[in-house]
Each structure stands twice: as C-alpha cells, then as structure tokens.
Design a protein around this motif. Structure first.
Motif, PDB file in Angstrom:
ATOM      1  N   ARG A  29      25.441  30.169 -56.927  1.00 26.77           N
ATOM      2  CA  ARG A  29      26.874  30.763 -56.525  1.00 26.77           C
ATOM      3  C   ARG A  29      27.475  31.473 -57.557  1.00 26.77           C
ATOM      4  O   ARG A  29      26.930  31.883 -58.574  1.00 26.77           O
ATOM      5  N   ASP A  30      28.424  32.460 -56.866  1.00 25.92           N
ATOM      6  CA  ASP A  30      28.964  33.493 -57.448  1.00 25.92           C
ATOM      7  C   ASP A  30      27.780  34.659 -58.187  1.00 25.92           C
ATOM      8  O   ASP A  30      28.412  35.366 -59.272  1.00 25.92           O
ATOM      9  N   VAL A  31      26.783  34.836 -57.632  1.00 23.81           N
ATOM     10  CA  VAL A  31      25.814  35.852 -57.912  1.00 23.81           C
ATOM     11  C   VAL A  31      26.422  37.027 -57.373  1.00 23.81           C
ATOM     12  O   VAL A  31      27.099  37.039 -56.021  1.00 23.81           O
ATOM     13  N   GLY A  32      26.485  38.183 -58.164  1.00 21.34           N
ATOM     14  CA  GLY A  32      27.114  39.432 -57.956  1.00 21.34           C
ATOM     15  C   GLY A  32      26.533  40.232 -56.490  1.00 21.34           C
ATOM     16  O   GLY A  32      25.046  39.823 -56.540  1.00 21.34           O
ATOM     17  N   LEU A  33      27.079  40.585 -55.927  1.00 20.49           N
ATOM     18  CA  LEU A  33      26.277  41.372 -54.551  1.00 20.49           C
ATOM     19  C   LEU A  33      25.716  42.652 -55.062  1.00 20.49           C
ATOM     20  O   LEU A  33      26.234  43.429 -55.657  1.00 20.49           O
ATOM     21  N   ALA A  34      24.287  42.796 -54.707  1.00 16.58           N
ATOM     22  CA  ALA A  34      23.633  44.165 -55.000  1.00 16.58           C
ATOM     23  C   ALA A  34      24.292  45.111 -54.343  1.00 16.58           C
ATOM     24  O   ALA A  34      24.894  45.063 -53.293  1.00 16.58           O
TER      25      ALA A  34
END
Length: 268
Positions: free
Chosen positions: A1-6
């Motif tokens: 969860r909440d991983v930044g978008l590449a």
C-alpha cells in the motif's frame, strides 16, 4: 500500500474475477504485472461476489452487466488519466489496454473481445488483447470467429468446473489465426481455483466456500509453481502484444515453451 507511482506511461490491464469471486482473488497475478510496469484494475462485480451473495444481493443480469462493468472501469481510468492532479494523470496509454479474467470472468473476456454474442453486443475496441484464465466459454461455436485480438487462453488439465476440452480447447480451435499471438496453454494438474490465491488462505477461513479440491495440494500441482507459470505466460503475452516486445514474443515461441515443465502449449 501507498507505494509511489513510477514515472512514465504504462499499459492498463483490467481483471475480472470469477463467479462469486472478489476483486483481490488473484493478487499474485495483479502484483506481478504491476511490478513490471502495468496499471492493473480489478473491480468487484456488484451482486456477483461471495460477500454480496451472503448478504442476499444478487445481480439477475450478471452475464450482461459484467462486460459493461469492465468497459465502465476502462472509462474511469481513462478519465483519471486525463484529470490534472489525479494519481494516474498521464500514467496510462489508452492505445495499450488488455484484459485478463478468471472463470466467469473468462466469459466476460470473450464478450469484450468479439462481436455480437447471445445476450447482446459488448465488444470494446479499446481492448487490444485478452487473456482468459480457466474461462467459462458459454458461446456458440460461430461466436469465436468474431474475436480478432491477440488471445492467450490458459487452463488446467484437471479443472472440473470449466473442463479444459469444452471451455479452453474448443474456443482455441475456433479462434481465427492472424493476430500476433493466438495461443492455448494447459497447466498440468491445475484445477479451477489454481488460478487464484485460494490456496494461500487458511482453509478454516474459507471452508464455507469449498473449492479446495479444485485448487490445492496434494491432488494438484503446487500452486505457487502454477502461479509462476501463469505469470511467465501472462507477462510475456502482454509485453509482446501491448509493448511490441520482440524478446517477449520469442519467449512464447512453441519450441521455447516446450522446454518448460508442466505446460502443454499450442499456438496458431
């Protein structure tokens, strides 16, 4: 969860769960594609999840609403793509959209990938490739000739819910050649729910659903190995047809796939 978008622009793959399934039934598959640069959208089909069924919420027109659901999801994500400030703004390539599906979701895939079907016409020209997994193929023979997008059907040799010969081999035999990939993979000793995360969940939690005799060891191929096979085929398929990746296309060559244990593979 909440991983930044590449950063970048990516293909979109929409995923349709099985009959009375749920949106997170195949995290193994969605996370694998996402980790390789795909935006993956997996919605619930309202009135056709096990949660809805337990609550008495039943969609009486599920066969027609399912493909409409998926076209709606594509609409929404393309709107996000064009909305300034949205997390998906500029992140989706509208010319590179694929669809993957399990079981009744496979029926949905065939509906979106072709022309007029028994309930109506649900073809969505934005969908450039379909990947049905253990699909239910409830269409007349002539319908499959209307599917001209790249197609990879994956099934299990001991699937008793949607048996391989009728639901995977028959559609493949009837599909026209000509698309970049038209192929069929048979995963040895895979059952119907092998193509989900069913076996990852404690049996006592899902005992009310049943289905373990259609997915899990000792009768079936170890499911994590089966998931590796599905992910290999799926990623290379979408890379080949949505990204025009020649190396990925080579990994789907019959002589290459023939060297992989527990897979039988046909390609037109």
């Amino acid at each position: 969860r909440d991983v930044g978008l590449a950063p970048g622009t990516f293909p979109l793959v929409v995923f349709s769960h099985g009959n009375n399934g749920i949106r997170f039934q195949s995290v193994f598959f969605a996370a694998h594609l996402a980790s390789h640069g795909y935006v993956v959208a997996s919605p619930d089909h309202h009135g056709n999840t096990f949660v809805d069924t337990a609550a008495g919420v039943i969609d009486p027109d599920v066969a027609t609403n399912r493909p409409r659901d998926m076209s709606f999801v594509i609409d929404q994500f393309l709107a996000f793509n064009a909305e300034a400030g949205n997390v998906f703004a500029g992140a989706i390539d509208p010319e590179r959209i694929g669809a993957a599906w399990h079981s009744f979701g496979g029926f949905t895939a065939f509906a979106l990938g072709g022309g007029a079907s028994l309930p109506g016409s649900f073809g969505d020209a934005r969908v450039k490739a379909i990947l049905p997994q253990a699909p239910a193929a409830g269409f007349p023979d002539a319908y499959f000739a209307t599917i001209h997008v790249p197609t990879l059907i994956i099934g299990g040799s001991i699937d008793e819910t949607t048996p391989f010969t009728e639901n995977q081999q028959r559609p493949y035999d009837l599909l026209p050649a000509g698309a970049k990939v038209v192929a069929l993979a048979d995963v040895a000793d895979a059952g119907h729910f092998t193509f989900s995360d069913f076996c990852e969940v404690d049996r006592t939690l899902l005992a009310f659903l049943g289905g373990f005799d259609e997915a899990c060891e000792p009768r079936h191929l170890p499911w994590r190995h089966a998931h590796d096979l599905v992910n290999y085929l799926s990623l290379n398929f979408f890379d080949a047809v949505l990204r025009d990746d020649g190396t990925a296309l080579g990994r789907l060559a019959p002589d290459t796939v023939a060297r992989i244990e527990d897979l039988t593979y046909q390609r037109k």
